[in-house]
Design an enzyme around this catalytic site. Structure first.
Site, PDB file in Angstrom:
ATOM      1  N   GLU A 185      33.187  14.939 -21.850  1.00 24.72           N
ATOM      2  CA  GLU A 185      32.650  15.432 -23.127  1.00 24.72           C
ATOM      3  C   GLU A 185      32.296  16.911 -22.961  1.00 24.72           C
ATOM      4  OE1 GLU A 185      30.152  12.743 -25.158  1.00 24.72           O
ATOM      5  OE2 GLU A 185      29.415  14.228 -26.577  1.00 24.72           O
ATOM      6  N   ASN A 228      25.849  10.349 -22.891  1.00 24.98           N
ATOM      7  CA  ASN A 228      26.321   9.333 -23.845  1.00 24.98           C
ATOM      8  C   ASN A 228      26.964   8.272 -22.958  1.00 24.98           C
ATOM      9  OD1 ASN A 228      25.519  10.767 -26.102  1.00 24.98           O
ATOM     10  ND2 ASN A 228      27.459  11.854 -26.271  1.00 24.98           N
ATOM     11  N   GLU A 309      21.504  10.941 -31.551  1.00 18.73           N
ATOM     12  CA  GLU A 309      22.935  10.903 -31.876  1.00 18.73           C
ATOM     13  C   GLU A 309      23.538   9.521 -31.624  1.00 18.73           C
ATOM     14  OE1 GLU A 309      24.513  14.280 -29.624  1.00 18.73           O
ATOM     15  OE2 GLU A 309      24.125  15.562 -31.364  1.00 18.73           O
ATOM     16  N   ARG A 342      15.410  12.855 -21.719  1.00 18.37           N
ATOM     17  CA  ARG A 342      15.792  14.034 -22.498  1.00 18.37           C
ATOM     18  C   ARG A 342      14.992  14.153 -23.806  1.00 18.37           C
ATOM     19  NH1 ARG A 342      21.273  14.572 -24.202  1.00 18.37           N
ATOM     20  NH2 ARG A 342      21.577  16.698 -23.527  1.00 18.37           N
ATOM     21  N   ARG A 354      15.447  20.237 -37.853  1.00 23.56           N
ATOM     22  CA  ARG A 354      15.796  19.800 -36.505  1.00 23.56           C
ATOM     23  C   ARG A 354      15.098  20.626 -35.435  1.00 23.56           C
ATOM     24  NH1 ARG A 354      22.187  19.171 -35.339  1.00 23.56           N
ATOM     25  NH2 ARG A 354      21.752  19.625 -33.179  1.00 23.56           N
ATOM     26  N   ASP A 383      20.632  23.411 -30.233  1.00 25.37           N
ATOM     27  CA  ASP A 383      21.638  22.756 -29.391  1.00 25.37           C
ATOM     28  C   ASP A 383      22.561  23.766 -28.724  1.00 25.37           C
ATOM     29  OD1 ASP A 383      23.376  21.047 -28.211  1.00 25.37           O
ATOM     30  OD2 ASP A 383      24.234  20.227 -30.050  1.00 25.37           O
ATOM     31  N   GLU A 405      17.173  22.208 -19.443  1.00 20.80           N
ATOM     32  CA  GLU A 405      18.593  21.868 -19.437  1.00 20.80           C
ATOM     33  C   GLU A 405      19.371  23.040 -20.022  1.00 20.80           C
ATOM     34  OE1 GLU A 405      19.652  17.904 -20.937  1.00 20.80           O
ATOM     35  OE2 GLU A 405      21.410  18.782 -21.919  1.00 20.80           O
ATOM     36  N   GLU A 411      30.588  24.958 -24.677  1.00 23.58           N
ATOM     37  CA  GLU A 411      30.913  24.252 -25.914  1.00 23.58           C
ATOM     38  C   GLU A 411      30.867  25.180 -27.123  1.00 23.58           C
ATOM     39  OE1 GLU A 411      28.235  21.006 -26.661  1.00 23.58           O
ATOM     40  OE2 GLU A 411      29.086  20.578 -28.630  1.00 23.58           O
TER      41      GLU A 411
HETATM   42  C1  GCV Z   1      26.474  14.637 -24.802  1.00 22.86           C
HETATM   43  C2  GCV Z   1      25.638  18.247 -28.531  1.00 22.86           C
HETATM   44  C3  GCV Z   1      27.042  18.013 -28.090  1.00 22.86           C
HETATM   45  C4  GCV Z   1      27.247  16.561 -27.676  1.00 22.86           C
HETATM   46  C5  GCV Z   1      26.213  16.190 -26.607  1.00 22.86           C
HETATM   47  C6  GCV Z   1      24.831  16.446 -27.185  1.00 22.86           C
HETATM   48  C7  GCV Z   1      23.745  16.156 -26.173  1.00 22.86           C
HETATM   49  O1  GCV Z   1      25.387  17.609 -29.740  1.00 22.86           O
HETATM   50  O2  GCV Z   1      27.942  18.370 -29.089  1.00 22.86           O
HETATM   51  O3  GCV Z   1      28.554  16.427 -27.188  1.00 22.86           O
HETATM   52  O4  GCV Z   1      26.365  14.870 -26.190  1.00 22.86           O
HETATM   53  O5  GCV Z   1      24.722  17.790 -27.564  1.00 22.86           O
HETATM   54  O6  GCV Z   1      23.286  17.110 -25.564  1.00 22.86           O
HETATM   55  O7  GCV Z   1      23.370  15.010 -26.008  1.00 22.86           O
END
Ligand code: GCV
Length: 718
Positions: A185, A228, A309, A342, A354, A383, A405, A411
């Site tokens: 991911e 995830n 999420e 987290r 948010r 994010d 973190e 990304e």
């Molecule tokens: C692992 C963002 C990313 C997700 C990620 C999430 C997180 O939303 O797009 O891919 O998921 O952060 O940090 O949990």
């Protein structure tokens, strides 16, 4: 002919006259290339490296010796023999007082070095000159060995050394968002390194190189699977594979951790619920922890993404984050494990901004977590955007260890093809003053534990590593892995110093190379911010894969997934009002910070539109209107991308051909995509602002419909 092409041509002509550059390299060796030093440096180093003396034996000491043998052979162009005693001048003596009588006899007061600390000192032993690499622990010796090599790699003198260092943070982890099918991911560097199918029988030598690279910068833990998460990682079949990796990493001081799926007791345990207060659920986790520790006695612990999420979590059972974290903490505590819980949470039922949600959920829980829980907080409140203010939780939880973190994988910063050195971005957040305990309460002091006397400290970097030959998807993304490790070791290091160190080891020590490369790196993050999200804009990317611009997106199920929610542009102006007249999320900061960010006059310009909704004609400090300033910034970013290309083209004679060509091609992609970001964003914003482009600034190459129609469904990392 464009300027960069001309430069390249000239350079190639020059090359024709002066011979070919160094042999091809593909980047696999990272910053551990160990290419032979220049003859004058060889002469200086040779007398201080005649033998590698190691007494006592352990896998970690063996790794330290092997690295010195390998490194010195490469750097000095000759074998430096291993020995048990120092019989002449120039020995490098490594070890701990426990395993080495030679080191014990030196009385080095190593107790004052904390865990993992080391000392490198030029000494005299029985009248013979020597260099000692000493520590109270084997892993400190390994860190010291890498440090001595780094001194040579960066052409520092080594004849009068007195260097002592101790890592400032306890847990220095990579978080791999790797799935069990080897997809990653937000990964842009190929497949996951972990070949689950072939583990545990096939132990790819690359696993050892991964461990070496990490140990060289002090990283001491890896969470192997995606947050995830898939509960199957906790089944016996997978735990055996995890144990094989743990065995390989152990000599390098790297402990493995796993992301735990909160409802694993249901998914793989046959229970009807995963309620953290249910005794059967608690017993299941205790038994699971016992099983893991039987296989991996130094297992680090669990990382958990819960109620975020779509991930399961304690709230599914009417409990809160502390209940969930404490249940897992109780299970690993008897074995010395920790839980990293987290704080990246936001709920679709919650109408608040948010940027405030994690604060609102976690701050009331301060003091409720068990001692072996660390709450893991992203650097900013949304994010991993190209630029965010620091997360308001830093400084706000004095009774709960917080670790930071960071996202090493890019990304939101152009994947692996855009050159964006993230050191300056991380330095900015670490240096930010939370004012939690008066002036000087920097984020760095929160996470190194000195502000609130935390029992645990740490940093997590979302890895950018995959099975591409160059590990990170691009040569320059290796610098982000490197910089992350160095900052996790010492959050007070400067981004520039790290860039220089990395450049010297990765590209060479010639000042004609070092200066331009460091210059490119240091300006690169701001360039990306400028061409993607200037002045505090954020979350403007296309949906899902997050590749390319999508500021117009307004049709996603949740309001706060839509770029229009974040920029709020209309006929009058643009920006998210987070002051008292808007969401008031600015009030989550300490008063001194809140009043600065909340003031239209005093907010730093880089966060203007993060905190304020501003009329298009509002005049900024430099005298331009907001609309004009946006155009200037977007354009500046594109120009900077072009300038990096030119700088790099001119370096062709000094860089090996393969790596040079790869970087050149990527910079060309970056320049094109910077223009795409600028033009698409400005075409869209102009449809709302209805203002003209200032003279000498080119309008977008196409109309808005053109940009809106671009689709890239197969972009990687989704
Ligand atoms: C692992 C963002 C990313 C997700 C990620 C999430 C997180 O939303 O797009 O891919 O998921 O952060 O940090 O949990």
């Amino acid at each position: 002919m464009p300027r960069f092409a001309l430069i390249r041509l000239l350079v190639l002509m020059l090359l024709g006259m002066s011979g070919t550059p160094a042999a091809a390299e593909d980047g696999y060796d990272l910053w551990l290339r160990y290419r032979t030093v220049e003859p004058e440096w060889q002469q200086r180093y040779n007398p201080a490296a005649t033998a590698i003396v190691q007494q006592g034996e352990s896998p970690t000491l063996a790794a330290a010796r092997a690295e010195l043998e390998r490194g010195l052979a490469g750097l000095l162009g000759r074998t430096v023999p291993a020995a048990r005693e120092a019989t002449g001048d120039g020995a490098i003596i490594l070890g701990t007082p426990d395993s080495s009588p030679l080191i014990a006899g030196l009385d080095l007061a190593l107790e004052r070095l904390g865990a993992g600390g080391y000392l490198i000192r030029s000494v005299t032993v029985d009248g013979r000159r020597a260099t000692v690499i000493a520590s109270g622990s084997d892993i400190g010796v390994l860190y010291g060995a890498f440090r001595l090599l780094r001194l040579i790699q960066t052409r520092q003198p080594i004849d009068r050394l007195d260097v002592g260092e101790t890592p400032r943070l306890e847990r220095r982890l990579l978080n791999h968002w790797d799935n069990l099918d080897r997809s990653v991911e937000r990964g842009y560097a190929g497949l996951s390194l972990w070949d689950w199918q072939k583990l545990p029988r096939f132990r790819d030598p690359r696993y050892t190189d991964y461990a070496r690279a990490n140990a060289s910068i002090g990283i001491n833990g890896a969470v192997l699977n995606n947050v995830n998460s898939n509960a199957d990682i906790l089944t016996p079949v997978f735990l055996e594979k995890v144990a094989a990796l743990a065995d390989i990493f152990r000599p390098y001081g790297i402990r493995v951790y796993l992301s735990a799926r909160f409802n694993a007791p249901m998914a793989i345990g046959g229970l009807e619920n995963a309620d953290p207060l249910d005794p059967r659920v608690r017993a299941w986790w205790r038994a699971k922890a016992d099983e893991i520790y039987r296989l991996i006695p130094d297992f680090g612990g669990f990382l958990v993404k819960a109620n975020s999420e779509g991930q399961p979590g304690p709230q599914d059972f009417g409990r809160d984050h502390a209940d969930g974290a404490n249940m897992l903490a109780e299970a690993v505590a008897p074995h010395g494990g920790i839980v990293m819980w987290r704080a990246f949470v936001y709920s679709d039922e919650e109408p608040t901004d948010r940027a405030a949600q994690a604060y609102d959920e976690f701050r009331p829980l301060d003091g409720r977590f068990r001692p072996n829980v660390i709450v893991q907080v992203k650097n900013g409140p949304i994010d991993f955007q190209p630029r965010e203010p620091f997360h308001p939780l830093f400084g706000a939880m004095p009774q709960t260890p917080l670790m930071m973190e960071l996202q090493v994988t890019k990304e939101y910063l152009g994947f692996a093809t855009h050159l964006a050195y993230l050191g300056p971005m991380w330095e900015e957040v670490l240096d930010a003053d939370t004012f939690a305990d008066g002036e000087g309460s920097t984020v760095a002091r929160v996470i190194d534990g000195s502000l609130h006397d935390y029992a645990h400290t740490g940093m997590a970097g979302v890895a950018n590593i995959g099975n591409d030959r160059n590990w990170s998807g691009s040569q320059f993304d290796q610098a982000n892995w490197y910089a992350y490790g160095r900052l996790a070791w010492d959050p007070n290091l400067s981004a520039r110093a790290i860039a220089e160190e990395w450049t010297r080891m990765t590209w060479g020590n010639d000042p004609a190379l070092v200066e331009p490369i460091v210059g490119m790196m240091m300006g690169s993050h701001q360039a990306v911010v400028d061409y993607m999200t200037p002045l505090g804009l954020h979350h403007l990317m296309a949906t899902g894969h997050h590749y390319g611009p999508g500021p117009w997106v307004d049709d996603l199920a949740r309001a706060d997934w839509n770029p229009v929610y974040f920029h709020r542009a209309d006929r009058e102006g643009i920006g998210f009002d987070r002051t008292a007249s808007g969401s008031n999320s600015v009030s989550r900061y300490a008063p001194a910070v809140a009043s600065r960010y909340g003031s239209l006059e005093r907010v730093p310009e880089e966060f203007l539109l993060w905190f304020h909704h501003v009329p298009w004609d509002h005049r900024l400090a430099g005298g331009r209107t907001l609309w004009d300033e946006m155009i200037v910034r977007y354009s500046r970013g594109v120009e900077q991308a072009g300038a990096m290309r030119e700088t790099w083209a001119a370096l062709a004679p000094r860089v090996d051909a393969q790596r040079h060509a790869e970087v050149s091609d990527f910079l060309a992609i970056q320049q094109d995509e910077a223009r795409w970001w600028r033009d698409a964003s400005l075409a869209y914003f102009q449809s709302l602002s209805r203002r003209p482009f200032p003279e000498s600034y080119a309008p977008p190459a196409h109309d808005l419909d053109y940009y809106r129609a671009i689709r890239t469904p197969y972009a990687p990392g989704n």
